[in-house]
Design an enzyme around this catalytic site. Structure first.
Site, PDB file in Angstrom:
ATOM      1  N   GLY A 100       0.143   0.891  -9.841  1.00 59.89           N
ATOM      2  CA  GLY A 100      -0.558  -0.361  -9.560  1.00 59.89           C
ATOM      3  C   GLY A 100      -1.847  -0.435 -10.338  1.00 59.89           C
ATOM      4  O   GLY A 100      -2.451   0.589 -10.683  1.00 59.89           O
ATOM      5  N   GLY A 102      -5.246  -3.161 -10.305  1.00 62.65           N
ATOM      6  CA  GLY A 102      -5.872  -4.411  -9.891  1.00 62.65           C
ATOM      7  C   GLY A 102      -7.137  -4.621 -10.686  1.00 62.65           C
ATOM      8  O   GLY A 102      -7.393  -3.928 -11.668  1.00 62.65           O
ATOM      9  N   LYS A 103      -7.930  -5.597 -10.264  1.00 64.50           N
ATOM     10  CA  LYS A 103      -9.191  -5.878 -10.933  1.00 64.50           C
ATOM     11  C   LYS A 103     -10.149  -4.703 -10.763  1.00 64.50           C
ATOM     12  O   LYS A 103     -10.966  -4.440 -11.611  1.00 64.50           O
ATOM     13  CB  LYS A 103      -9.849  -7.123 -10.325  1.00 64.50           C
ATOM     14  N   GLU A 104     -10.024  -4.031  -9.641  1.00 67.17           N
ATOM     15  CA  GLU A 104     -11.029  -3.025  -9.315  1.00 67.17           C
ATOM     16  C   GLU A 104     -10.451  -1.664  -8.965  1.00 67.17           C
ATOM     17  O   GLU A 104     -11.074  -0.876  -8.270  1.00 67.17           O
ATOM     18  CB  GLU A 104     -11.904  -3.546  -8.169  1.00 67.17           C
ATOM     19  N   LYS A 119      -5.763   6.499  -5.663  1.00 66.63           N
ATOM     20  CA  LYS A 119      -6.386   5.234  -6.092  1.00 66.63           C
ATOM     21  C   LYS A 119      -7.770   5.523  -6.647  1.00 66.63           C
ATOM     22  O   LYS A 119      -8.630   6.036  -5.943  1.00 66.63           O
ATOM     23  CB  LYS A 119      -6.471   4.282  -4.894  1.00 66.63           C
ATOM     24  N   GLY A 188       8.057   0.929  -1.133  1.00 67.63           N
ATOM     25  CA  GLY A 188       8.568  -0.378  -0.717  1.00 67.63           C
ATOM     26  C   GLY A 188       7.759  -1.472  -1.367  1.00 67.63           C
ATOM     27  O   GLY A 188       6.646  -1.235  -1.830  1.00 67.63           O
ATOM     28  N   ASP A 222      -9.723  -8.839   3.076  1.00 63.35           N
ATOM     29  CA  ASP A 222      -9.010  -9.262   1.859  1.00 63.35           C
ATOM     30  C   ASP A 222      -7.515  -9.274   2.151  1.00 63.35           C
ATOM     31  O   ASP A 222      -6.690  -8.879   1.326  1.00 63.35           O
ATOM     32  CB  ASP A 222      -9.341  -8.331   0.690  1.00 63.35           C
ATOM     33  N   ASN A 227      -1.501  -7.309  -0.138  1.00 62.87           N
ATOM     34  CA  ASN A 227      -2.064  -6.082   0.423  1.00 62.87           C
ATOM     35  C   ASN A 227      -1.310  -5.601   1.655  1.00 62.87           C
ATOM     36  O   ASN A 227      -1.833  -4.819   2.453  1.00 62.87           O
ATOM     37  CB  ASN A 227      -3.556  -6.276   0.719  1.00 62.87           C
ATOM     38  N   ASP A 239      -5.434  -1.381   0.858  1.00 61.43           N
ATOM     39  CA  ASP A 239      -6.566  -1.991   0.132  1.00 61.43           C
ATOM     40  C   ASP A 239      -7.725  -2.366   1.061  1.00 61.43           C
ATOM     41  O   ASP A 239      -8.054  -3.533   1.240  1.00 61.43           O
ATOM     42  CB  ASP A 239      -6.046  -3.230  -0.636  1.00 61.43           C
TER      43      ASP A 239
HETATM   44  P1  ADP Z   1      -6.610  -3.519  -5.639  1.00 62.01           P
HETATM   45  O1  ADP Z   1      -7.961  -3.709  -5.028  1.00 62.01           O
HETATM   46  O2  ADP Z   1      -6.698  -3.163  -7.075  1.00 62.01           O
HETATM   47  O3  ADP Z   1      -5.691  -4.657  -5.336  1.00 62.01           O
HETATM   48  P2  ADP Z   1      -4.783  -1.919  -3.965  1.00 62.01           P
HETATM   49  O4  ADP Z   1      -5.197  -0.935  -2.935  1.00 62.01           O
HETATM   50  O5  ADP Z   1      -4.193  -3.193  -3.458  1.00 62.01           O
HETATM   51  O6  ADP Z   1      -6.038  -2.179  -4.932  1.00 62.01           O
HETATM   52  O7  ADP Z   1      -3.753  -1.198  -4.915  1.00 62.01           O
HETATM   53  C1  ADP Z   1      -3.197  -1.824  -6.055  1.00 62.01           C
HETATM   54  C2  ADP Z   1      -1.682  -1.688  -6.033  1.00 62.01           C
HETATM   55  O8  ADP Z   1      -1.305  -0.303  -6.030  1.00 62.01           O
HETATM   56  C3  ADP Z   1      -1.041  -2.250  -4.776  1.00 62.01           C
HETATM   57  O9  ADP Z   1      -0.771  -3.626  -4.908  1.00 62.01           O
HETATM   58  C4  ADP Z   1       0.223  -1.434  -4.656  1.00 62.01           C
HETATM   59  O10 ADP Z   1       1.229  -1.929  -5.507  1.00 62.01           O
HETATM   60  C5  ADP Z   1      -0.199  -0.076  -5.186  1.00 62.01           C
HETATM   61  N1  ADP Z   1      -0.590   0.844  -4.083  1.00 62.01           N
HETATM   62  C6  ADP Z   1      -1.819   0.998  -3.545  1.00 62.01           C
HETATM   63  N2  ADP Z   1      -1.818   1.922  -2.571  1.00 62.01           N
HETATM   64  C7  ADP Z   1      -0.552   2.371  -2.466  1.00 62.01           C
HETATM   65  C8  ADP Z   1       0.107   3.351  -1.623  1.00 62.01           C
HETATM   66  N3  ADP Z   1      -0.552   4.053  -0.700  1.00 62.01           N
HETATM   67  N4  ADP Z   1       1.432   3.540  -1.812  1.00 62.01           N
HETATM   68  C9  ADP Z   1       2.104   2.838  -2.749  1.00 62.01           C
HETATM   69  N5  ADP Z   1       1.561   1.928  -3.565  1.00 62.01           N
HETATM   70  C10 ADP Z   1       0.235   1.681  -3.431  1.00 62.01           C
HETATM   71 MN    MN Z   2      -4.766  -5.196  -3.554  1.00 65.59          MN
END
Ligand code: ADP
Ligand code: MN
Length: 285
Positions: A100, A102-104, A119, A188, A222, A227, A239
């Site tokens: 994954g 994202g912006k941050e 992450k 998933g 958020d 999320n 997130d």
């Molecule tokens: P952001 O702030 O960049 O959106 P996220 O926590 O939503 O950060 O993580 C970005 C992406 O990474 C998610 O949309 C998801 O696809 C993947 N992701 C994040 N955490 C998990 C996790 N624990 N297990 C599987 N995929 C994850």
């Molecule tokens: Mn996210």
């Protein structure tokens, strides 16, 4: 891009020493002078510049010649320091593919005791001026705001996971260092990409989790179909760095926005209509 585990394993001890020295000195300098690094590491100028040139090529360090020759850690270097510590502690033994971005943040699959997600928080300069102005923990001044903010963001997310798990369906927290959070890997798709057989039940389950988080003092802030991940028919809310306390002055507005987002999604995709006011009362009641 996060530095590969092979690269990290092959880091020379002088390179590790320089990264560590840079991290410490960035509390004082925006660009750390070469002499400072020589002093901190006890290495010669030629050794330090040679090691720095390698770190620059790997995207861990940046060079700036004006007004003096200075060096700064960049996200790649900070990620490397976090990964090195997490590896030393045994939290992580191998890094897998990117899952994954994202912006941050950037998220990787990794191996710990079992499969985990790691992450790396990357709160950059852009987000200081534009989005997420409600993030009160962003430092107002002082050196290297991105480094401090990215670490605070990871710490905040980890605090949310440890507070909420297992009462609220969030990934099991496994470890945290600098700007990195290690948690259980959720396998998933996101809610946005699934086609649910029983959307009514899923909406109930999501709202029940929102309610339980609220009882524990936290609002996601958020919440959206992106999320929420669906694993074996169960929702998992991810997130969390921007979570907000329920006694915050804007808590009502933020909670209402979270709930409205989810209700709007279920109405759009599944034609389920619920009264936001009723749902809000149920969550806070
Ligand atoms: P952001 O702030 O960049 O959106 P996220 O926590 O939503 O950060 O993580 C970005 C992406 O990474 C998610 O949309 C998801 O696809 C993947 N992701 C994040 N955490 C998990 C996790 N624990 N297990 C599987 N995929 C994850
Ligand atoms: Mn996210």
């Amino acid at each position: 891009m996060v530095v590969s585990p092979e690269r990290i394993r092959s880091l020379h001890k002088y390179e590790k020493a320089i990264l560590a020295a840079l991290e410490r000195q960035m509390k004082r300098y925006e660009w750390v002078p070469l002499e400072s690094l020589e002093q901190a590491t006890g290495l010669s100028e030629s050794e330090v510049t040679y090691r720095l040139s390698r770190l620059i090529a790997w995207g861990m360090v940046r060079f700036n010649p004006v007004p003096y020759d200075g060096y700064a850690l960049v996200f790649g270097g900070y990620d490397t320091l976090a990964l090195t510590t997490l590896t030393k502690k045994g939290t992580i033994s191998a890094l897998g593919t990117k899952i994954g971005e994202g912006k941050e943040s950037v998220v990787y699959e990794a191996l710990g005791l079992g499969p985990v997600a790691i992450k790396f928080h990357r709160i950059g300069m852009r987000s200081f001026n534009t989005a997420r102005v409600n993030r009160e923990y962003l430092p107002e001044n002082g050196h290297c705001p991105w480094l401090i903010a990215s670490k605070l963001s990871a710490e905040r997310e980890y605090l949310a996971l440890t507070t909420l798990h297992p009462k609220v369906s969030v990934p099991l927290p496994v470890g945290q260092n600098r700007n990195a959070v290690v948690m259980a890997l959720i396998t998933g798709p996101s809610l946005s990409r699934c086609r649910l057989d029983e959307p009514d039940e899923m909406l109930d389950a999501i709202l029940e989790n929102v309610r339980e988080a609220y009882r524990l003092g936290m609002i996601h802030a958020d919440l959206s179909e992106y999320n929420i991940l669906i694993e074996d028919g169960k929702c998992v809310i991810i997130d969390w760095p921007q979570w907000m306390e329920t006694n915050h002055q804007n808590a009502g507005t933020i909670l209402e926005r979270d709930i409205t987002n989810i209700l709007a999604f279920f109405e759009r995709k599944y034609k389920i209509v619920r009264e936001p006011g009723d749902v809000l009362r149920c969550v806070t009641g």
